[in-house]
Each structure stands twice: as C-alpha cells, then as structure tokens.
Design a protein around this motif. Structure first.
Motif, PDB file in Angstrom:
ATOM      1  N   SER A  39       0.850  -1.183   0.000  1.00 58.37           N
ATOM      2  CA  SER A  39       0.000   0.000   0.000  1.00 58.37           C
ATOM      3  C   SER A  39       0.891   1.240   0.000  1.00 58.37           C
ATOM      4  CB  SER A  39      -0.925   0.008   1.217  1.00 58.37           C
ATOM      5  OG  SER A  39      -0.171   0.072   2.400  1.00 58.37           O
ATOM      6  N   PHE A  40       0.275   2.377  -0.289  1.00 57.17           N
ATOM      7  CA  PHE A  40       1.031   3.628  -0.299  1.00 57.17           C
ATOM      8  C   PHE A  40       0.266   4.685   0.479  1.00 57.17           C
ATOM      9  CE2 PHE A  40      -2.010   4.437  -3.566  1.00 57.17           C
ATOM     10  CZ  PHE A  40      -2.230   5.801  -3.509  1.00 57.17           C
ATOM     11  N   THR A  41       0.988   5.665   0.957  1.00 53.45           N
ATOM     12  CA  THR A  41       0.393   6.825   1.621  1.00 53.45           C
ATOM     13  C   THR A  41       1.168   8.057   1.199  1.00 53.45           C
ATOM     14  OG1 THR A  41      -0.253   5.519   3.559  1.00 53.45           O
ATOM     15  CG2 THR A  41      -0.134   7.908   3.845  1.00 53.45           C
ATOM     16  N   VAL A  42       0.442   9.090   0.796  1.00 51.95           N
ATOM     17  CA  VAL A  42       1.039  10.388   0.489  1.00 51.95           C
ATOM     18  C   VAL A  42       0.398  11.375   1.456  1.00 51.95           C
ATOM     19  CG1 VAL A  42       1.332  12.207  -1.239  1.00 51.95           C
ATOM     20  CG2 VAL A  42       1.388   9.802  -1.929  1.00 51.95           C
ATOM     21  N   ARG A  43       1.228  12.146   2.158  1.00 52.65           N
ATOM     22  CA  ARG A  43       0.725  13.075   3.172  1.00 52.65           C
ATOM     23  C   ARG A  43       1.439  14.409   3.045  1.00 52.65           C
ATOM     24  NH1 ARG A  43      -1.313  11.837   8.297  1.00 52.65           N
ATOM     25  NH2 ARG A  43      -0.730   9.684   7.867  1.00 52.65           N
ATOM     26  N   ARG A  44       0.649  15.476   3.015  1.00 51.54           N
ATOM     27  CA  ARG A  44       1.201  16.826   3.029  1.00 51.54           C
ATOM     28  C   ARG A  44       0.319  17.677   3.926  1.00 51.54           C
ATOM     29  NH1 ARG A  44       4.418  14.170   0.736  1.00 51.54           N
ATOM     30  NH2 ARG A  44       5.760  14.743  -1.013  1.00 51.54           N
ATOM     31  N   SER A  45       0.897  18.723   4.474  1.00 50.20           N
ATOM     32  CA  SER A  45       0.115  19.625   5.320  1.00 50.20           C
ATOM     33  C   SER A  45       0.584  21.057   5.119  1.00 50.20           C
ATOM     34  CB  SER A  45       0.238  19.226   6.792  1.00 50.20           C
ATOM     35  OG  SER A  45       1.569  19.374   7.236  1.00 50.20           O
ATOM     36  N   ALA A  46      -0.284  21.987   5.500  1.00 44.49           N
ATOM     37  CA  ALA A  46       0.041  23.413   5.412  1.00 44.49           C
ATOM     38  C   ALA A  46      -0.711  24.137   6.521  1.00 44.49           C
ATOM     39  CB  ALA A  46      -0.346  23.975   4.050  1.00 44.49           C
ATOM     40  N   LEU A  47      -0.016  25.071   7.146  1.00 41.40           N
ATOM     41  CA  LEU A  47      -0.629  25.911   8.167  1.00 41.40           C
ATOM     42  C   LEU A  47      -1.253  27.114   7.481  1.00 41.40           C
ATOM     43  CD1 LEU A  47      -1.087  26.273  11.203  1.00 41.40           C
ATOM     44  CD2 LEU A  47       1.011  27.639  11.243  1.00 41.40           C
ATOM     45  N   MET A  48      -2.542  27.314   7.724  1.00 43.36           N
ATOM     46  CA  MET A  48      -3.269  28.412   7.094  1.00 43.36           C
ATOM     47  C   MET A  48      -3.765  29.364   8.171  1.00 43.36           C
ATOM     48  SD  MET A  48      -5.236  26.309   4.138  1.00 43.36           S
ATOM     49  CE  MET A  48      -4.317  25.007   3.286  1.00 43.36           C
ATOM     50  N   GLN A  49      -3.560  30.632   7.940  1.00 42.55           N
ATOM     51  CA  GLN A  49      -3.996  31.661   8.889  1.00 42.55           C
ATOM     52  C   GLN A  49      -5.474  31.961   8.655  1.00 42.55           C
ATOM     53  OE1 GLN A  49      -2.024  32.641  11.398  1.00 42.55           O
ATOM     54  NE2 GLN A  49      -0.547  31.201  10.559  1.00 42.55           N
ATOM     55  N   ALA A  50      -6.282  30.954   8.897  1.00 44.32           N
ATOM     56  CA  ALA A  50      -7.729  31.065   8.722  1.00 44.32           C
ATOM     57  C   ALA A  50      -8.377  29.996   9.589  1.00 44.32           C
ATOM     58  CB  ALA A  50      -8.109  30.850   7.255  1.00 44.32           C
ATOM     59  N   PRO A  51      -9.576  30.254  10.071  1.00 42.84           N
ATOM     60  CA  PRO A  51     -10.264  29.233  10.866  1.00 42.84           C
ATOM     61  C   PRO A  51     -10.722  28.072   9.974  1.00 42.84           C
ATOM     62  CG  PRO A  51     -11.679  31.142  10.560  1.00 42.84           C
ATOM     63  CD  PRO A  51     -10.338  31.496   9.979  1.00 42.84           C
ATOM     64  N   ALA A  52     -10.842  26.906  10.557  1.00 41.80           N
ATOM     65  CA  ALA A  52     -11.289  25.717   9.823  1.00 41.80           C
ATOM     66  C   ALA A  52     -12.640  25.952   9.165  1.00 41.80           C
ATOM     67  CB  ALA A  52     -11.348  24.516  10.764  1.00 41.80           C
ATOM     68  N   GLU A  53     -13.497  26.733   9.793  1.00 43.35           N
ATOM     69  CA  GLU A  53     -14.828  27.003   9.250  1.00 43.35           C
ATOM     70  C   GLU A  53     -14.760  27.734   7.909  1.00 43.35           C
ATOM     71  OE1 GLU A  53     -15.050  26.282  13.527  1.00 43.35           O
ATOM     72  OE2 GLU A  53     -13.874  27.727  12.373  1.00 43.35           O
ATOM     73  N   ARG A  54     -13.690  28.440   7.632  1.00 41.75           N
ATOM     74  CA  ARG A  54     -13.535  29.138   6.351  1.00 41.75           C
ATOM     75  C   ARG A  54     -12.965  28.195   5.287  1.00 41.75           C
ATOM     76  NH1 ARG A  54      -9.737  34.055   6.469  1.00 41.75           N
ATOM     77  NH2 ARG A  54     -11.224  34.680   8.060  1.00 41.75           N
ATOM     78  N   ILE A  55     -12.132  27.262   5.697  1.00 46.74           N
ATOM     79  CA  ILE A  55     -11.450  26.360   4.759  1.00 46.74           C
ATOM     80  C   ILE A  55     -12.324  25.167   4.385  1.00 46.74           C
ATOM     81  CG2 ILE A  55      -9.360  24.979   4.400  1.00 46.74           C
ATOM     82  CD1 ILE A  55      -8.144  26.682   6.777  1.00 46.74           C
ATOM     83  N   PHE A  56     -12.983  24.585   5.365  1.00 47.12           N
ATOM     84  CA  PHE A  56     -13.772  23.364   5.201  1.00 47.12           C
ATOM     85  C   PHE A  56     -14.735  23.407   4.009  1.00 47.12           C
ATOM     86  CE2 PHE A  56     -17.341  20.576   6.120  1.00 47.12           C
ATOM     87  CZ  PHE A  56     -16.731  19.400   6.529  1.00 47.12           C
ATOM     88  N   PRO A  57     -15.544  24.482   3.826  1.00 50.56           N
ATOM     89  CA  PRO A  57     -16.511  24.493   2.716  1.00 50.56           C
ATOM     90  C   PRO A  57     -15.858  24.421   1.328  1.00 50.56           C
ATOM     91  CG  PRO A  57     -17.013  26.246   4.287  1.00 50.56           C
ATOM     92  CD  PRO A  57     -15.685  25.674   4.672  1.00 50.56           C
ATOM     93  N   LEU A  58     -14.628  24.877   1.199  1.00 49.03           N
ATOM     94  CA  LEU A  58     -13.945  24.855  -0.102  1.00 49.03           C
ATOM     95  C   LEU A  58     -13.522  23.440  -0.500  1.00 49.03           C
ATOM     96  CD1 LEU A  58     -11.774  28.054   0.364  1.00 49.03           C
ATOM     97  CD2 LEU A  58     -13.842  27.804  -1.043  1.00 49.03           C
ATOM     98  N   VAL A  59     -13.399  22.570   0.477  1.00 49.08           N
ATOM     99  CA  VAL A  59     -13.044  21.175   0.210  1.00 49.08           C
ATOM    100  C   VAL A  59     -14.300  20.310   0.187  1.00 49.08           C
ATOM    101  CG1 VAL A  59     -11.666  19.202   1.011  1.00 49.08           C
ATOM    102  CG2 VAL A  59     -10.788  21.531   1.293  1.00 49.08           C
ATOM    103  N   ASN A  60     -15.271  20.650   0.992  1.00 47.82           N
ATOM    104  CA  ASN A  60     -16.494  19.868   1.159  1.00 47.82           C
ATOM    105  C   ASN A  60     -17.453  19.971  -0.027  1.00 47.82           C
ATOM    106  OD1 ASN A  60     -18.123  18.166   2.858  1.00 47.82           O
ATOM    107  ND2 ASN A  60     -19.394  19.943   3.333  1.00 47.82           N
ATOM    108  N   ASN A  61     -17.230  20.929  -0.915  1.00 50.95           N
ATOM    109  CA  ASN A  61     -18.077  21.141  -2.088  1.00 50.95           C
ATOM    110  C   ASN A  61     -17.192  21.020  -3.334  1.00 50.95           C
ATOM    111  OD1 ASN A  61     -19.469  22.287  -4.276  1.00 50.95           O
ATOM    112  ND2 ASN A  61     -20.579  23.719  -2.965  1.00 50.95           N
ATOM    113  N   PHE A  62     -17.359  19.951  -4.106  1.00 47.04           N
ATOM    114  CA  PHE A  62     -16.493  19.715  -5.268  1.00 47.04           C
ATOM    115  C   PHE A  62     -16.548  20.849  -6.289  1.00 47.04           C
ATOM    116  CE2 PHE A  62     -16.938  15.030  -4.158  1.00 47.04           C
ATOM    117  CZ  PHE A  62     -15.649  14.932  -3.663  1.00 47.04           C
ATOM    118  N   GLN A  63     -17.640  21.563  -6.346  1.00 51.85           N
ATOM    119  CA  GLN A  63     -17.723  22.674  -7.295  1.00 51.85           C
ATOM    120  C   GLN A  63     -16.771  23.808  -6.902  1.00 51.85           C
ATOM    121  OE1 GLN A  63     -21.740  23.635  -8.550  1.00 51.85           O
ATOM    122  NE2 GLN A  63     -22.388  21.548  -8.093  1.00 51.85           N
ATOM    123  N   GLN A  64     -16.353  23.838  -5.643  1.00 53.77           N
ATOM    124  CA  GLN A  64     -15.397  24.844  -5.179  1.00 53.77           C
ATOM    125  C   GLN A  64     -13.945  24.460  -5.512  1.00 53.77           C
ATOM    126  OE1 GLN A  64     -16.130  27.830  -3.764  1.00 53.77           O
ATOM    127  NE2 GLN A  64     -18.268  27.344  -4.148  1.00 53.77           N
TER     128      GLN A  64
END
Length: 180
Positions: free
Chosen positions: A29-54
């Motif tokens: 099996s494989f795993t690819v992992r990356r992360s980034a610190l964003m100066q924004a609350p999770a509530e602002r970021i989450f909708p951009l990932v949770n909606n494929f049209q975004q």
C-alpha cells in the motif's frame, strides 16, 4: 554474432529480474501526506473542500485540461456529493465521492481513477485548529493499495514526490484563497 545475442539476452533477463525483485519488495500500500498551516479558521477552509464545485478555485488538477468534462451528482456538498471528470492524459478520468464530512474537522473521499491507470484510493482532509490562534493546520492524505504493476512503476518513479508536489500546490492555492 550468436554469442553477442546470447550476452544481450542474459543481460536483459537479469535486468528484468532485478526490476521484478525490486517491485516485489515494495509495500502493498502507499500513503502520500502533506500539510500546510493556514492563517484562517477551519470554518472558512472546510466548505472549499467539502463542495467539489469549489475545487475549481484551488485544485492543482483543474487547469491542466481546459476541455475537461466534469459532472456533479448527489448533494451539493457533504456526504454523498460526487464529482466525475474525463480529460486529457494530464488529468485522466475518474470519480470522487465524499464518504464522510464532519464539519469543520474532517472530510473522507473515495477516489476511483479510471484512466490512465485504474486505482481505488481514499483521500482524507483533516482541519486541525492551532492552539491560541485562528490558524488551521490542513492535512491532506491519500492512501491505497499498490498492485504489482504499480510497484513496478514505483521502481522508476517516486509516487510520494510526484503526487506530493500536486498536494503542495493545492494546499498553497487553498492557503492563498483562505488567507485573503
């Protein structure tokens, strides 16, 4: 002449055997992992990932084929939302479906690639608030099985580096978008 052909055949057989042995030693099996610190609350970021049209606003793959065909089904966002694409060799074709969306902390996506190579993987986004700030650490992970042909390809290609570059680009775009 026959001796030269025999030597070439033996060298070729040894090279093929070496590649197959190296491939067999690769993990299942494989795993690819990356992360980034964003100066924004999770509530602002989450909708951009949770909606494929975004995703068009930040995904590293959206602009690689201007003629790519896209289709959306299910709910607009959250569990059951689905996105299918069919494009050139730079993006291939496949389908994603959100399996779990726990606002604003986690999104799990089933990823099915059809072309150029079939693959069935899982992607997960975790949104981890930083203590004493409004910053969020966004962690993007993809994991899945490595069938034997994938292992053979991994002898020549570094999947973590190849896919990881795209994850890094996507996270950088998401960061830029959410830190406005």
């Amino acid at each position: 002449m026959l001796e030269t052909v025999a030597i070439v055949a033996v060298v070729l057989a040894i090279a093929i055997a070496a590649v197959l042995i190296l491939a067999a030693a690769k993990p299942d099996s494989f795993t690819v992992r990356r992360s980034a610190l964003m100066q924004a609350p999770a509530e602002r970021i989450f909708p951009l990932v949770n909606n494929f049209q975004q995703w068009a606003s930040w995904s590293p793959w959206e602009n690689r084929d201007p003629a790519m065909k896209r289709s959306f089904s299910g709910p607009e966002s959250g569990k059951g939302a689905a996105y299918a694409w069919d494009g050139n060799r730079n993006v291939g074709s496949g389908r994603m479906e959100i399996l779990d969306a726990s606002s604003p902390s986690k999104i799990v996506i089933k990823l099915d690639f059809i072309k150029p190579f079939e693959g069935h993987n899982t992607a997960e986004f975790a949104f981890v608030p930083e203590r004493d700030s409004s910053a969020t650490n966004v962690i993007w992970v993809m994991q899945g099985p490595s069938p034997f042909m994938s292992k053979v390809m991994q002898v020549f290609m570094n999947f973590d580096a190849m896919i990881g570059r795209d994850f890094e680009a996507g996270l950088a775009s998401l960061k830029k978008l959410t830190e406005k």
